[in-house]
Scaffold this active site. Structure first.
Site: not given
Ligand code: OXD
Ligand code: MN
Length: 586
Positions: A69, A197-198, A206, A226, A248-250, A252, A275, A364, A366, A491
């Protein structure tokens, strides 16, 4: 092609401007999908992966300058500049429209223009919203088909008289100098050019489901967030639903598909979404949530049977991979995947892998896959009424400061905790990696209006119902003095979810601290985890000096939003500071 006059007229205007060779109205059928895939294989847009190991899977390599993004090129175009807030880039709508008109002029010559009617949210849900994306990218069509509900039924929804968001997208010439993602919330319109890009190109995600929807949600009294959505089933078979926001990218997607550890018999996680959540006050006064999406557009690197078995079992068939590496046998590969790194690989740019060029898969990179393929997919994920939310969880990636978990004192304090979310940056967006940035409710890149108004909107819910969920904050990423993660994560996060559910049911203990209710080492079930009490204490510790600094930082952050910051949030800050000072003096 449609009985909706407004839609027909708009498609005509767009075609006159962009001048495509052909116009195709997408019906979402398997035949249409098959034709598009064949065309993309023929043009090299897609590469077929190993049919035996990965049936019906494809690889797309995007332009190397177009892999994330682009927040600096993303604009909110409102009549009044103040309404966009300093959390957004703003452009005058007339200026933005003129700029985009130039870039769109003739941009689809020699190309097909696809018209994609889509629905965000389950069919038949009062909370579902429609949109139409016009694009010249068949890759976008194939991805939208997975991520949203596209085609005939969605068009019927629009033709029944419902409003729809108008999204116009062209990959243009992919030149970053001619790349813009513009949002016109007052007109329910999105215009995106120059990226495939997505997050920039799949406009349902988004752009619509967060930026435009957050604006609509404020006007109409709901929340577009989000957030992942999951159900937590306890050993008695009762399921509680939670919504969780992380920058982002934690992790989720990992949390949304969590597999509980063996020792936690009878506990199970059901995935509703990974998301985005749309939440409304339901007829019973509780907050009810739907996942507006139908698929996952997840980050591949780091995904393995060890970190996310449900995700790995979702992938492997009917999946589009973007910017991953490939083995000589045509299997997708990324850093962190199970097993040894194959001796030979083709990297994400199609070159023989050479470590001197960086990782084999783009950090990144996907996968795009239907949510219904997920083994933990909830049978409530398509329920028109959504799922009732018992807890809202905020989190960030903090190597210090935030304890493993705490519960907010009440809604107002919960909104404060959400507004104060901060995280160390990752590769999901263009820019520096590893810096701490405040990311309120994980919505910094996605809130379509002024953050001050947004926090006020969140606060307003306490006057509208007495049945709001409890609010928590988690941090899986705290490090010790040697820089090592103290919590195993993945887990094992189930142990924290269990504490959260038990707090909601009035069953788990915690101590009141200035920053919220924090469990004592005995309150979290760590049986079989092999983590010492000392480590657990360190994970749950609140350091007064560090928090004093944190409150100063939050105060400066709030101040940067000026007059519209709610007094209630400043009062929360003052309370926390006063309590810390009092404890220190004691
Ligand atoms: C995403 C993001 O792609 O948050 O989901 O960046
Ligand atoms: Mn996201």
């Amino acid at each position: 092609m449609t009985t909706n006059q407004e839609l027909a007229a708009w498609v005509k205007t767009v075609a006159a401007l962009t001048q495509p060779d052909r116009i195709h109205w997408c019906d979402g059928s398997p035949e249409e999908h098959g034709r598009l895939i064949d065309e993309m294989l023929a043009s090299g847009t897609l590469i077929k992966l190993n049919e035996r190991t990965h049936p019906n899977c494809f690889l797309h390599r995007s332009d190397p300058s177009d892999v994330a993004r682009v927040e600096h090129l993303t604009y909110i175009c409102t009549q009044n500049e103040d309404d966009a807030g300093s959390n957004n880039n703003w452009m005058d709508p007339a200026e933005a429209r003129a700029k985009m008109e130039q870039l769109f002029a003739g941009c689809m010559r020699g190309r097909t223009m696809y018209v994609i009617p889509y629905l965000m949210g389950p069919y038949g849900s009062p909370y579902a919203r429609a949109g139409v994306e016009i694009t010249d990218s068949p890759y976008v069509v194939a991805n939208m088909r997975v991520m949203a509900r596209i085609g005939k039924r969605s068009l019927e929804h629009i033709e029944s008289g419902k409003t729809f968001v108008k999204g116009l997208h062209s990959i243009g010439d992919l030149n970053p100098d001619r790349r813009f993602i513009m949002h016109f919330p007052e007109e329910l319109m999105i215009q995106s050019v120059g990226s495939g890009y997505g997050g920039n190109a799949l406009l349902g995600k988004k752009c619509h489901a967060l930026r435009i929807a957050s604006w609509q949600a404020r006007t109409e009294g709901w929340l577009a967030e989000h957030m992942l959505l999951l159900g937590i089933q306890d050993p008695d078979g009762h399921t509680s639903y939670v919504a969780a926001a992380f920058p982002s990218a934690c992790g989720k997607t990992n949390l949304a598909m969590l597999s509980p550890p063996e020792t936690m018999k009878g506990w199970k996680v059901w995935t509703v979404g990974d998301d985005i959540a749309w939440m409304h006050i339901g007829p019973d006064g509780r907050l009810w949530a739907i996942n507006p999406e139908a698929g996952f557009f997840g980050v591949a690197p780091g995904t393995s049977l060890k970190t996310n078995a449900n995700c790995m079992n979702t992938l492997g068939r009917d999946t589009i991979y973007t910017n991953v590496a490939m083995t000589p046998d045509g299997e997708p590969w990324w850093e962190g995947l199970d097993g040894e790194r194959p001796a030979k690989l083709i990297d994400w740019q199609g070159r023989p892998y050479d470590p001197a060029n960086g990782p084999a898969a783009h950090p990144n990179s996907r996968f795009t896959v239907a949510a219904s393929q997920c083994p933990s997919y909830s049978d409530k994920a398509n329920a028109p009424e959504g799922v009732p939310i018992s807890a809202i969880i905020f989190g960030g990636r903090r190597s210090t400061v935030a304890p493993l978990v705490f519960e907010a004192m009440d809604w107002e304090h919960g909104v404060f905790a959400g507004a104060a979310v901060a995280s160390e940056t990752t590769a999901a967006a263009v820019g520096a990696v590893g810096q701490v940035r405040r990311d309120s409710m994980a919505m910094k890149p996605f809130c379509g209006y002024h953050f001050g108004d947004y926090w006020n909107h969140w606060l307003s819910f306490q006057t509208r119902t007495s049945k709001l969920p409890r609010v928590f904050h988690v941090n899986w990423f705290r490090k010790d003095e040697n820089g090592k993660f103290m919590w195993p994560g993945y887990g094992e996060n189930m142990r924290v979810l269990k504490w959260i559910v038990e707090r909601c049911n009035g069953k788990a203990g915690a101590a009141r601290t200035p920053i919220g209710f924090v469990p004592g080492p005995g309150d979290i079930d760590v049986s079989g985890l092999g983590i010492g009490e000392e480590v657990l204490r360190a994970l749950l510790a609140i350091d007064h000096d560090v928090w004093e600094h944190e409150t100063t930082d939050i105060a400066a952050y709030f101040a940067s939003f000026g007059e519209r910051v709610p007094a209630a949030l400043k009062q929360q800050l003052a309370r926390i500071r006063a309590e810390i000072d009092a404890q220190r003096a004691a």
